[in-house]
Design a protein around this motif. Structure first.
Motif, short mmCIF file in Angstrom:
data_model
loop_
_atom_site.label_atom_id
_atom_site.label_comp_id
_atom_site.label_asym_id
_atom_site.label_seq_id
_atom_site.Cartn_x
_atom_site.Cartn_y
_atom_site.Cartn_z
N ILE A 242 15.87 -52.95 99.10
CA ILE A 242 16.08 -51.52 99.35
C ILE A 242 16.87 -50.90 98.19
CG2 ILE A 242 16.01 -51.78 101.86
CD1 ILE A 242 19.08 -51.69 101.83
N ASP A 243 16.91 -49.58 98.13
CA ASP A 243 17.65 -48.87 97.09
C ASP A 243 19.15 -48.92 97.42
OD1 ASP A 243 18.76 -47.19 95.22
OD2 ASP A 243 17.17 -45.67 95.37
N LEU A 244 19.84 -49.86 96.80
CA LEU A 244 21.25 -50.06 97.13
C LEU A 244 22.11 -48.88 96.68
CD1 LEU A 244 21.66 -53.86 96.31
CD2 LEU A 244 21.39 -52.78 98.53
N ASP A 245 21.69 -48.19 95.63
CA ASP A 245 22.46 -47.03 95.17
C ASP A 245 22.54 -45.94 96.25
OD1 ASP A 245 22.92 -48.22 92.74
OD2 ASP A 245 21.20 -47.27 91.76
N VAL A 246 21.53 -45.89 97.10
CA VAL A 246 21.49 -44.89 98.16
C VAL A 246 22.34 -45.31 99.37
CG1 VAL A 246 19.99 -43.71 99.83
CG2 VAL A 246 19.25 -44.00 97.46
N VAL A 247 22.24 -46.57 99.77
CA VAL A 247 22.88 -46.99 101.02
C VAL A 247 24.31 -47.53 100.86
CG1 VAL A 247 20.66 -47.50 102.08
CG2 VAL A 247 21.94 -49.34 100.99
#
Length: 286
Positions: A242-247
């Motif tokens: 998943i997009d870790l920068d987002v979560v």
């Protein structure tokens, strides 16, 4: 209670010492008379015993974990106990190679490929995936009752407002997957460049993978970009990441907030250093 557990397992040993950095359970390292090392674990509650027991059944042969040598379901005084084999090596630190970090990614991703077992009723491990946002919110506001007694009114007010704003930005959950919920360096055992496995399953759930990156990033990945990159490559060799920068910002914030509440719940004096660390992190987010 300890003597009762030792008697239950019929242990004869030359030495026994309590393991540090076990924040919930009581864990002892035991050296038998023949020199073999084992671990004796007494979970904090009966529910945590049930979760851990079911986790060993689900993970066995699929992910690297200790061997469950024996177990006792407990009595009125003891919630239960486990006798576990030793994984070779030491807890993960930032003083490892990218090759080891790559394997941490593989280990976590492999765990995340495991879905709720079809046709098997679980009594300890809850499946929270279908109500994931409500699960996170329930946790947050449960700890808020404790946080309110520790921080000043303005910090508490700002924290609630920040949570309500940030939760709107979180994408759809990723799962349902087996999530560790305490995937931190102390629970990941490495031997040189090789990851021996992971330990401690008393908080596990089936849920969204996004929660499992929080403590690993906080205590390991955030310190070295080469380790972070290697971890991501290892994870993506097994399943999409998943997009870790987002979560991550949301989960790092809620982790700091919840940890302040956890310290109040478990004893401020006993957890003073951890409390101070998370108060500073919380203020940093605000």
């Amino acid at each position: 209670m300890l003597n009762r557990v030792i008697e239950q397992f019929g242990l004869q040993f030359s030495s026994m010492s309590e393991v540090e950095d076990s924040h919930s359970s009581t864990v002892y390292k035991i050296t038998l008379l023949n020199g073999q090392n084992l671990f004796l674990k007494i979970p904090y509650t009966r529910l945590k015993y049930q979760r851990e027991h079911e986790a060993y059944e689900i993970l066995k042969g699929r992910v690297a974990i200790p061997e469950l040598l024996d177990y006792w379901s407990g009595d009125e005084e003891c919630p239960g106990a486990f006798l576990l084999s030793e994984l070779k090596g030491k807890p993960l630190t930032t003083d490892v190679s990218p090759a080891a970090s790559y394997q941490v990614g593989v280990l976590q991703a492999t765990m995340h490929t495991i879905e709720p077992p079809a046709g098997k009723e679980l009594t300890g491990i809850q499946d929270e995936f279908s109500n994931w946002s409500q699960f996170i919110e329930k946790q947050f506001y449960s700890f808020a009752e404790d946080v309110k007694e520790v921080v000043d009114e303005e910090i508490y007010k700002q924290s609630i407002e920040k949570y309500e704003a940030m939760k709107q930005q979180i994408p759809a959950p990723d799962g349902p997957s087996f999530v560790h919920m305490d995937f931190r360096p102390a629970n990941i055992i490495v031997d040189g460049d090789k990851v021996s496995g992971m330990i401690d399953f008393e908080s596990v759930r089936f849920g969204s993978t996004e929660i499992d990156f929080t403590k690993l990033y906080r205590d390991f990945l955030s310190f070295d970009s080469s380790l972070y990159q290697a971890f991501k490559e290892g994870y993506q060799s097994i399943r999409p990441l998943i997009d870790l920068d987002v979560v991550l910002p949301f989960y790092l914030f809620t982790d700091a907030f919840n940890s302040v509440g956890w310290c109040k719940r478990r004893g401020i004096e006993k957890n003073a250093a951890f409390l101070e660390e998370n108060l500073e992190r919380l203020k940093g987010f605000l």
